[in-house]
Motif scaffolding. Structure first.
Motif, PDB file in Angstrom:
ATOM      1  N   CYS A   8     -13.888 -54.197   1.519  1.00 58.16           N
ATOM      2  CA  CYS A   8     -15.082 -54.014   1.179  1.00 58.16           C
ATOM      3  C   CYS A   8     -15.133 -53.223  -0.334  1.00 58.16           C
ATOM      4  CB  CYS A   8     -15.293 -52.861   2.276  1.00 58.16           C
ATOM      5  SG  CYS A   8     -17.110 -52.157   1.726  1.00 58.16           S
ATOM      6  N   PHE A  26     -17.602 -51.453  -1.523  1.00 57.02           N
ATOM      7  CA  PHE A  26     -18.432 -50.285  -1.425  1.00 57.02           C
ATOM      8  C   PHE A  26     -17.315 -49.107  -0.959  1.00 57.02           C
ATOM      9  CE2 PHE A  26     -22.699 -52.499  -0.571  1.00 57.02           C
ATOM     10  CZ  PHE A  26     -22.974 -52.858  -1.890  1.00 57.02           C
ATOM     11  N   CYS A  27     -16.263 -49.274  -0.550  1.00 60.55           N
ATOM     12  CA  CYS A  27     -15.227 -48.391  -0.206  1.00 60.55           C
ATOM     13  C   CYS A  27     -14.874 -47.328  -1.323  1.00 60.55           C
ATOM     14  CB  CYS A  27     -14.165 -48.583   0.810  1.00 60.55           C
ATOM     15  SG  CYS A  27     -14.626 -49.206   2.559  1.00 60.55           S
ATOM     16  N   HIS A  76     -15.698 -46.222   5.010  1.00 61.70           N
ATOM     17  CA  HIS A  76     -16.363 -47.387   5.523  1.00 61.70           C
ATOM     18  C   HIS A  76     -17.113 -47.113   6.922  1.00 61.70           C
ATOM     19  CE1 HIS A  76     -17.088 -51.789   5.316  1.00 61.70           C
ATOM     20  NE2 HIS A  76     -17.127 -51.788   6.856  1.00 61.70           N
ATOM     21  N   HIS A  89     -20.775 -52.133   5.028  1.00 64.42           N
ATOM     22  CA  HIS A  89     -20.725 -50.826   4.656  1.00 64.42           C
ATOM     23  C   HIS A  89     -22.155 -50.176   4.329  1.00 64.42           C
ATOM     24  CE1 HIS A  89     -18.206 -47.597   2.321  1.00 64.42           C
ATOM     25  NE2 HIS A  89     -19.410 -47.389   2.245  1.00 64.42           N
TER      26      HIS A  89
HETATM   27 ZN   LIG Z   1     -16.613 -50.235   2.834  1.00 68.06          ZN
END
Ligand SMILES: [Zn+2]
Ligand SMILES: [Zn+2]
Ligand SMILES: [Zn+2]
Length: 312
Positions: free
Chosen positions: A45, A47-48, A102, A153
């Motif tokens: 991911c 965005f983590c 997440h 996410h």
């Molecule tokens: Zn994430």
């Protein structure tokens, strides 16, 4: 009050019609909850926390632990969209990453974290407004594949536009031509009748939309007139966050974690008066030819029944 169905209803603000047709709900497969089909885990991911290099440099971040930008130690990050729907003269597209670890659902975040999200959105709107280049900021959230989300996410999006989008302009015109705010009037009427009120926290009112396009469509707005979301005070944000969280959790309980779109309609940056509000659109029914052809939506769940279930 007993009602006869099917029933054509006009939106209380603009000239938009829906067909409330409960008998459609008994068709096989008519009402399908699409539980969040996106994965709860994503080892890749972008965005983590810890993968900040995977996004463009941040535009804003809440960093109580590490003040250095573009590294870990944040609570909220706002970054430009790497794959923007709109560019340069047409629009400017940014993403609000709503939590560092997440988590797929805004409803699972604490009220305090949701308040951070709305403070960030408000502050980004204030900055973009000051640039003077844009007339409108469209904030929205797509949750689940049925609602068009591609990354799981929890995140939302904001697109600044050089013109006010037509649907918002219709609402703005209605408010400015009526001689009184139609949203203030709507709030008063709904509180009087009570049958579509989902939740009233004193500052904000949530109600099943009288002419909801989708089953369980819910509107949330301040009870006191306020044109733009960027005017929301630090004092007002925690209550708003708590109320939205409660509504999302009720939607999850009643509908089984459906996909949804959450959109914000806020006053345009053109001096016109308005009354900002959220429209929450659970996506448990599809859009088909009648909706696309006639622009009349068929809603198989009477809003009064939706409100009753959401009140619990
Ligand atoms: Zn994430
Ligand atoms: Zn108003
Ligand atoms: Zn609206």
């Amino acid at each position: 009050m007993s009602r006869k169905f099917p029933q054509l209803r006009r939106d209380p603000i603009i000239d938009r019609w829906v067909l409330i047709a409960p008998e459609r709900a008994s068709r096989p497969g008519a009402l399908v909850a699409h539980p969040d089909e996106l994965p709860d885990h994503d080892d890749d991911c972008p965005f983590c926390e810890g993968r900040e290099v995977r996004t463009p440099p941040e535009l804003l971040a809440v960093r109580p632990i590490n003040p250095r930008p573009n590294g870990p130690g944040w609570k909220i990050r706002v970054v430009p969209n790497r794959y923007p729907a709109a560019r340069d003269a047409v629009g400017s597209h940014e993403l609000i990453v709503e939590c560092p670890r997440h988590e797929v659902s805004l409803a699972h975040l604490s009220a305090e974290q949701i308040a951070e999200v709305f403070r960030a959105v408000r502050d980004r709107m204030r900055s973009r407004k000051e640039e003077g280049q844009w007339r409108y900021a469209q904030w929205f959230k797509n949750h689940g594949t049925a609602a068009g989300a591609s990354l799981s996410h929890a995140h939302s999006q904001m697109i600044c536009l050089p013109d006010v989008p037509p649907i918002v302009q219709m609402e703005v015109d209605a408010v400015n031509q009526a001689g009184e705010c139609l949203f203030c009037r709507l709030g008063r009427v709904e509180m009087e009748t009570g049958e579509r009120v989902v939740f009233d926290d004193g500052e904000y009112i949530a109600m099943a939309a009288n002419a909801g396009r989708f089953p369980f469509e819910t509107w949330l707005m301040p009870k006191v007139h306020q044109a733009c979301f960027d005017e929301v005070s630090d004092r007002g944000i925690p209550t708003l966050a708590g109320t939205l969280r409660r509504i999302l959790q009720r939607i999850d309980q009643v509908l089984g974690r459906p996909g949804y779109n959450l959109i914000l309609h806020t006053g345009p940056w053109t001096q016109a008066d308005f009354h900002w509000h959220f429209e929450l659109l659970p996506r448990i029914t599809g859009i088909a030819g009648f909706e696309l052809g006639a622009n009349i939506f068929i809603n198989p769940v009477p809003p009064e029944e939706a409100a009753r279930q959401l009140r619990g």
